[in-house]
Design a protein around this motif. Structure first.
Motif, short mmCIF file in Angstrom:
data_model
loop_
_atom_site.label_atom_id
_atom_site.label_comp_id
_atom_site.label_asym_id
_atom_site.label_seq_id
_atom_site.Cartn_x
_atom_site.Cartn_y
_atom_site.Cartn_z
N ARG A 1 59.30 -46.90 32.86
CA ARG A 1 59.01 -46.69 34.24
C ARG A 1 57.97 -47.59 34.72
N ARG A 2 57.76 -47.84 35.77
CA ARG A 2 56.66 -48.22 36.39
C ARG A 2 56.40 -48.03 37.80
N GLY A 3 54.87 -47.76 38.03
CA GLY A 3 54.58 -47.50 39.57
C GLY A 3 53.63 -48.48 40.20
N GLU A 4 53.77 -48.75 41.30
CA GLU A 4 52.85 -49.53 42.00
C GLU A 4 52.06 -48.71 42.94
N GLY A 5 50.68 -49.16 42.88
CA GLY A 5 49.75 -48.65 43.78
C GLY A 5 48.96 -49.74 44.61
N TYR A 6 49.04 -49.83 45.84
CA TYR A 6 48.41 -50.63 46.54
C TYR A 6 47.69 -50.26 47.74
N ASN A 7 46.56 -50.48 47.90
CA ASN A 7 45.53 -50.22 49.02
C ASN A 7 45.26 -51.31 49.72
N PRO A 8 46.02 -51.89 50.89
CA PRO A 8 45.83 -53.18 51.63
C PRO A 8 44.57 -53.37 52.05
N LEU A 9 43.77 -52.38 52.52
CA LEU A 9 42.49 -52.59 53.22
C LEU A 9 41.29 -52.70 52.13
N CYS A 10 41.58 -52.21 50.89
CA CYS A 10 40.52 -52.51 49.69
C CYS A 10 41.10 -53.96 49.18
N GLY A 11 42.61 -53.91 48.97
CA GLY A 11 42.79 -54.86 48.27
C GLY A 11 43.11 -54.45 46.70
N ASP A 12 42.82 -52.97 46.41
CA ASP A 12 42.96 -52.67 45.16
C ASP A 12 44.63 -52.69 44.99
N ASN A 13 45.20 -52.91 43.70
CA ASN A 13 46.30 -53.10 43.43
C ASN A 13 46.65 -53.07 41.78
N TYR A 14 47.56 -51.83 41.73
CA TYR A 14 47.62 -51.62 40.13
C TYR A 14 49.14 -51.40 39.99
N THR A 15 49.51 -51.73 38.80
CA THR A 15 50.91 -51.35 38.15
C THR A 15 50.41 -50.28 37.01
N VAL A 16 51.11 -49.15 37.18
CA VAL A 16 51.11 -48.13 35.96
C VAL A 16 52.41 -48.24 35.04
N PHE A 17 52.43 -48.72 34.09
CA PHE A 17 53.59 -48.54 33.17
C PHE A 17 53.74 -47.52 32.26
N VAL A 18 54.84 -46.93 32.19
CA VAL A 18 55.03 -45.61 31.44
C VAL A 18 56.30 -45.67 30.41
N ALA A 19 56.10 -45.53 29.10
CA ALA A 19 57.17 -45.36 28.46
C ALA A 19 57.51 -44.01 27.88
N MET A 20 58.67 -43.50 28.01
CA MET A 20 59.08 -42.08 27.97
C MET A 20 59.76 -41.87 26.73
N ASP A 21 59.52 -40.92 26.06
CA ASP A 21 60.31 -40.45 24.89
C ASP A 21 60.87 -39.02 25.47
N GLY A 22 62.29 -39.21 26.09
CA GLY A 22 62.86 -38.05 26.67
C GLY A 22 61.93 -37.71 28.00
N ASP A 23 61.53 -36.48 28.13
CA ASP A 23 60.77 -36.23 29.07
C ASP A 23 59.20 -36.07 28.89
N ARG A 24 58.97 -36.90 27.88
CA ARG A 24 57.48 -36.85 27.40
C ARG A 24 56.81 -38.24 27.56
N VAL A 25 55.54 -38.59 27.97
CA VAL A 25 55.04 -39.78 27.99
C VAL A 25 54.75 -40.32 26.54
N ARG A 26 55.21 -41.50 26.06
CA ARG A 26 54.92 -41.84 24.74
C ARG A 26 53.64 -42.79 24.79
N GLU A 27 53.77 -43.70 25.90
CA GLU A 27 52.83 -44.81 26.10
C GLU A 27 52.59 -44.96 27.55
N ALA A 28 51.08 -45.39 28.01
CA ALA A 28 51.16 -45.53 29.30
C ALA A 28 49.97 -46.91 29.33
N THR A 29 50.36 -47.76 30.19
CA THR A 29 49.40 -48.91 30.41
C THR A 29 49.23 -49.24 31.66
N PHE A 30 48.38 -50.23 32.10
CA PHE A 30 48.25 -50.48 33.33
C PHE A 30 47.64 -52.07 33.56
#
Lengths: 410, 148
Positions: free
Chosen positions: B31-60
């Motif tokens: 999974r990945r999620g995008e967060g963007y605040n255009p006024l600030c310019g803050d822009n992040y992608t959060v990456f998530v690797a799931m094991d079934g229902d559980r987060v195994r790994e998360a990066t950004f």
């Protein structure tokens, strides 16, 4: 004018400046976003509402007569402020943004067609970009841009003649860049455009009230500015238009005030400027703007320009002496603002820390997102000045900048 | 520096902003999620690797101010090993502390450093941005989120 204004005395005319913010004396360096108001302007608003308030142009009674007379006197005053030929060339709007939207909708709707080009520059504020994008999308016209040379923030004028192709119908550009502090050579740009038969619009949001602005000397066809950036109230702006240009424009919005006669199926419209002012205007705002312009011209716009430029030059030099400071805009001949970055510290972190020290800065993209991308930055921090700011405030600001550098270890 | 500033820019926050953890793309992320605040310019992608229902790994990855970056960094450390429901419960606690300064429940750990943010209303959106991107990621939402 040889007399030096009493800058310290003038500062005393601004009640808002006499306060502490987060326990520190307020240093207001966000004047490019909005200026503060002298007591005379605040008093003009109060006086109008306490004595003369009524609607304009339609009442027969005394208060309406007074309000109408004062409102139209404001129009005359703006005409003198711009050295316009007549008050009929002055249209009141909600601000620079609406002034530009008015031209894009009314003039653009009548004169721009598919295949035409609208020439802008890479340093335009969103308010002088998005309305033209909307017009281009509506008509099938295309946008072209005069490039900016990089961090020094000058227009690449060597490219102008090749960009002024026969398809170009309008050249719209800013007088002073709100994020770079660049002062563009408006008279030259207008002359070169006029030689090709191109209509010109000048965004004077950062220049009117900060330096002499004479529409006849500049040679433009339209010029827009906002009241709130030059000691006047918010929510009010001006569009100046060359009479031939205004006469050839259809109405912008429909409603009361702008009509001659109305039937159920059709109406006829007033002559400019009233054709473009539907609905009850910002009467108190225009009356207070009149006071603001009197106030500014009593100081002298040449003197204000020199004062602000000197502060900006001093700030630029002091910042340039510090390590890891990236400065934007021209090193000399700049307007009264300085944009900068401190190492890799985000502008909002700079602004938050400065605010805790009582220093009001702007941080962000300054409504210049494409320019920020062009410069390869997400945002900058900006200090912008007006005549009530002082060198002592700049010295204090530099101290705060050094603290910020220490805090974030840059 | 003023006390409020020290509360906002706690040492842990300055550390994570200077040296963000898990600051990389995650090959094989489910999974990945995008967060963007255009006024600030803050822009992040959060990456998530799931094991079934559980987060195994998360990066950004991404860029933005100190507060938003430190928040994303601390978040990726905090959610590893948690189930989707636990992540959402933690989001609720983080939301509370960022917007009110109040600690609700336990298990915030290092995330308690965001207690000072609520005194800076303009910066709440910075601190919460990556969390909204995370929740979008674990929910499988495809639209970028914003907190402006």
């Amino acid at each position: 004018m040889s007399r030096t204004p009493d800058w310290a005395g003038l500062r005393g005319d601004f009640p808002i400046l006499d306060q502490r913010v987060h326990g520190q004396p307020l240093i207001y360096f966000d004047n490019a976003a909005s200026s503060q108001k002298p007591r005379a302007v605040i008093d003009a608003l109060r006086h109008y509402y306490e004595h003369d308030n009524a609607n304009v142009h339609r009442g027969i009674h005394e208060l309406s007569n007074r309000a109408t007379t004062a409102f139209e006197a404001g129009r005359e005053r703006v005409a003198r402020f711009l050295n316009a030929g007549s008050a009929d060339e002055i249209v009141f709007t909600r601000g620079t943004t609406e002034s530009i939207n008015l031209v894009a909708a009314a003039w653009g709707g009548a004169h721009i067609k598919a295949g035409d080009r609208i020439l802008l520059t890479e340093m335009e504020h969103h308010s002088n970009l998005v309305p033209w994008q909307m017009l281009a999308q509506r008509t099938g016209a295309e946008l072209r841009f005069v490039p900016v040379t990089g961090d020094e923030g000058l227009l690449d004028l060597a490219r102008l003649d090749e960009l002024l192709t026969p398809q170009v119908k309008l050249f719209a550009f800013t007088h002073i860049s709100n994020s770079l502090g660049t002062i563009n050579p408006v008279a030259e740009l207008c002359a070169r455009a006029r030689a090709r038969g191109v209509t010109t619009l000048v965004d004077a949001a950062q220049s009117a009230g900060h330096m002499p602005v004479d529409v006849r000397a500049l040679g433009c066809d339209f010029l827009a500015f906002s009241s709130h950036k030059i000691c006047g109230p918010t929510g009010l702006g001006v569009l100046w238009g060359r009479p031939a240009a205004l006469d050839a424009m259809p109405p912008y919005q429909g409603g009361g005030e702008m009509i001659l006669s109305v039937d159920y199926q059709k109406s006829s419209y007033k002559q400019p400027p009233h054709r473009f002012e539907a609905g009850t205007p910002d009467i108190s705002g225009v009356i207070a703007l009149h006071t603001a312009l009197d106030y500014l011209d009593a100081i002298g716009r040449e003197a204000i320009f020199r004062h602000d430029q000197e502060l900006a030059q001093y700030t630029y030099q002091r910042l340039a002496e510090l390590p890891n400071v990236r400065l934007f805009g021209p090193a000399t001949d700049r307007a009264g603002l300085v944009s900068f970055l401190l190492g890799d510290v985000h502008a909002h972190d700079v602004v938050t820390v400065a605010d805790q020290r009582g220093v009001a800065l702007r941080g962000g993209h300054h409504c210049n997102q494409p320019l920020m991308k062009r410069l390869g930055v997400a945002s900058t921090a900006r200090a912008s000045f007006y005549f009530y700011n002082t060198r002592a405030e700049v010295d204090r600001f530099i101290e705060v900048v050094r603290e910020i550098q220490k805090f974030f270890a840059v | 520096m003023a006390e409020d500033l020290d509360e906002l820019y706690q040492q842990v926050i300055l550390d994570h902003c200077k040296t963000p953890r898990n600051f990389r793309a995650l090959p094989g992320a489910s999974r990945r999620g995008e967060g963007y605040n255009p006024l600030c310019g803050d822009n992040y992608t959060v990456f998530v690797a799931m094991d079934g229902d559980r987060v195994r790994e998360a990066t950004f990855q991404g860029s933005g101010c100190c507060i938003s970056k430190a928040s994303a960094s601390l978040l990726t450390d905090a959610v590893k090993g948690r189930t989707k429901e636990e992540v959402k419960a933690l989001f609720g606690q983080v939301h509370d502390i960022i917007t009110t300064g109040r600690v609700t429940g336990d298990g915030l750990g290092k995330l308690a450093v965001f207690a000072g943010v609520h005194k800076f209303p303009a910066r709440v959106k910075c601190a919460i941005l990556a969390w909204h991107a995370l929740v979008a990621a674990v929910d499988g939402a495809e639209t970028p989120v914003t907190t402006e």
